[in-house]
Enzyme design. Sequence first.
Site, short mmCIF file in Angstrom:
data_model
loop_
_atom_site.label_atom_id
_atom_site.label_comp_id
_atom_site.label_asym_id
_atom_site.label_seq_id
_atom_site.Cartn_x
_atom_site.Cartn_y
_atom_site.Cartn_z
N GLU A 166 15.62 26.37 38.60
CA GLU A 166 14.75 27.29 38.10
C GLU A 166 15.27 28.07 36.96
O GLU A 166 14.82 28.33 36.02
CB GLU A 166 14.34 28.42 39.25
N ALA A 195 14.92 32.25 53.20
CA ALA A 195 14.31 33.51 53.40
C ALA A 195 13.34 33.36 54.70
O ALA A 195 13.43 34.27 55.59
CB ALA A 195 13.40 34.00 52.40
N GLY A 203 22.91 44.94 57.30
CA GLY A 203 22.19 44.07 56.12
C GLY A 203 20.77 44.16 56.03
O GLY A 203 20.21 44.23 57.11
N ASP A 207 22.10 33.76 56.47
CA ASP A 207 23.37 33.17 55.85
C ASP A 207 24.40 33.47 56.51
O ASP A 207 25.57 32.68 56.50
CB ASP A 207 23.33 33.35 54.32
N GLY A 243 18.58 42.65 54.46
CA GLY A 243 17.92 41.22 53.47
C GLY A 243 16.59 41.05 54.35
O GLY A 243 16.01 41.89 55.20
N PHE A 244 16.31 39.88 54.37
CA PHE A 244 14.96 39.35 55.06
C PHE A 244 15.24 39.62 56.71
O PHE A 244 14.11 40.03 57.29
CB PHE A 244 14.63 37.73 54.58
N GLY A 245 16.21 38.84 57.07
CA GLY A 245 16.51 39.03 58.57
C GLY A 245 16.81 40.40 58.98
O GLY A 245 16.09 40.57 60.04
N VAL A 288 30.62 47.73 55.48
CA VAL A 288 31.30 47.87 56.71
C VAL A 288 32.51 47.25 56.36
O VAL A 288 32.56 46.28 55.70
CB VAL A 288 30.49 46.96 57.55
#
Length: 708
Positions: free
Chosen positions: A462, A607, A302, A591, A304-306, A370
């Site tokens: 939003e 995030a 992954g 997440d 993403g941010f992490g 995966v």
Amino acid sequence: MLTATVAAVRHRRANVIAAFLKRVDETLRVAEATFYPFLDLLIRLWLAQVFWVSGVLKLANWDNALTLATYEYPVSWLNPVTAAIVGVTLEVVGSMLLAFGLATRLAALALLLLTLVIQFEYLALDQHLYWAALFGWYVIMGAGSISLDRLLASGLAASALPLVKPLARLYAALTRTLGPVYQLALRLWLASLWFTPVLVGRSLLEAVLGFVSPLLALGLATRLAAISAALALLGAGVMGADEVQTLNRLYQCFLLGLIALRGPGPIAADARLKRQLARWFPPLESWADAALADVPHVVIVGAGFGGLKAAHGLRLAACRVSVIDKRNYHLFQPLLYQVATASLSPADVATPIRSLFRDQHNVRVLLGEVADVETTIRQVILRDGSRINYDYLVLATGARHSYFGCDDWEPYAPGLKQIDDATAIRRRLLLAFEQAENCADPEERQRLLTFVIVGGGPTGVELAGAIIELARHGLSGEFRNIDPAQARVLLVQSAPRLLPAFAEALSAVSAQSLRTLGVEVLLKSRVEKIDAEGVLVSGQRIGARTIFWAAGVMASPAAQWLKVEADAAGRLKVGPDLAVPGLPNVFAIGDTALSEAWDGQPVPGLAPAAKQQGAYVAKLIKARLEGRSGWPPFRYGHLGNLATIGRQAAVVEFGGLRLSGALAWWLWGIAHVFFLVDTRKRLSVAIEWFWAYLTYKRGTRLITGGRE
């Protein structure tokens, strides 16, 4: 052959030094690329205005110009009329070309010759020498990036205009051969102006200039010396005892700025030292892959941010890293709704993963999905059947939509998690207006102009605000049979208030702000059915052709891969060190994980939380690689909550600070631009927002893909 432990230690030591040197070099290059163009423009404009004013005044009173050329500053080898014409022409035309950066070298050469004539045929002044030094710089180095020369360079190089290519080659050769010599001469000249063997008893300015002068001459710590000298001049006051001293100090600061930003050149101690350090500590890019073959392997699933934070955190660790993602881009999800509502293009919120690790030699990026994880043999299995061994595994696979067991709603109410989702929502949204324009049935037209958003979290709030503003302002005047402003936007929330993670007062402000915009906010309203005709909300049928889902998420199937316990949302339960129980070298973040590291409460799916977890896991793995134990447990530091409501308001919560309205909107915008991973995207997104804010225009209203 070195053992794995010795190789790892050696790898780390060299890595730290090489990475530090690389970071210093990158910092200097960024400073040059950022500030040099503006200093270059400032100097050109300053010099241009001096000669422009002189030339214009002579043109305004030609008789006086002839008198001056005859009696005040005659040129022995030119008659007065010719001298006046040539001088005024060079001053006016040359200064204009210099200011615009057009034919800069030729204009600088002409003004350099004029300056030398003034110095040696008329009146010798230090100021003229500074002019000559600056004009010489432009003759040899050319103009910076904020110039017409740079703007037209690529087009002219590919054109059939005569002399363009030979001139370009000549200029390049001039910079390559004479540039180093000129940089050396400039340093030596400035050093000679300030050098004094005795520093005691002198003023602070004289002492600083006397100290840095030998450093400038040698080219040792040149940039620091130049900055110190410039700051000393400014600290003592550019305004000197008289106007002449003021101007001289100003020109000295200009020259020091050029040295500080462009460096000392290759004929300098700094250049020699840099070459020697490169031999002692070769840059990471020059290392053979064999140097990393025997070190532990960290697999991160992954990007993403992490996942990105974890990979970047291991840049100095004695390991090799593989980042696996089923997409080739990192997505900035907080702005995904702006793609869905045609405010930004997909490229504004997505960055190729490989570009983010271009300079991190111990990382490789794999495009793949995966399918399973064999923890007993420590292998990650991809969908294509390939297997990847790991020593440490970090699962940062994010989340997907959750319809709370009603998956048959998904075709009618798409969620918003990926770029494909955003472009699909944008297509549905814009297509609804197009179909309404062509629809003759009033009831069907009303259904087409009714938009329902399910879920009152940040995404729902939003999205609702963006849709109503698109309808009221962005599409104004573009249709003939319908008025987009008559569109009906409903936000459905099952909870008693919007934004449950925010303070209750801010939730109330959000609801009121949305209602002011024209959004119908339905609280304590439960969605019971969604189909092609609309939605059933607490027993009330609402006809709507366009429904968007922002109500729930489900973690990726990571728990199924590991065959371990998960919560109702599919999140992996992790320990205090974010490791999966029973699997000490397997970590879950973002997440994907259920961590109670927020003072005993679950860490929110934000995030900043994923980034904190990614940084923590990287430090923990690094410590284990170095044989350090007793690493403290992860503690989440909450940075606050933000949500925007249209173009004029937002709600922001930082600890005890609670803001709403315009100020909160600006804070929200600054925070989101800052957290974009790419500098170019920060600039492009800021420009797009500012333009849309001033004009109400949205530049990405494209209906792509198949019709629905």
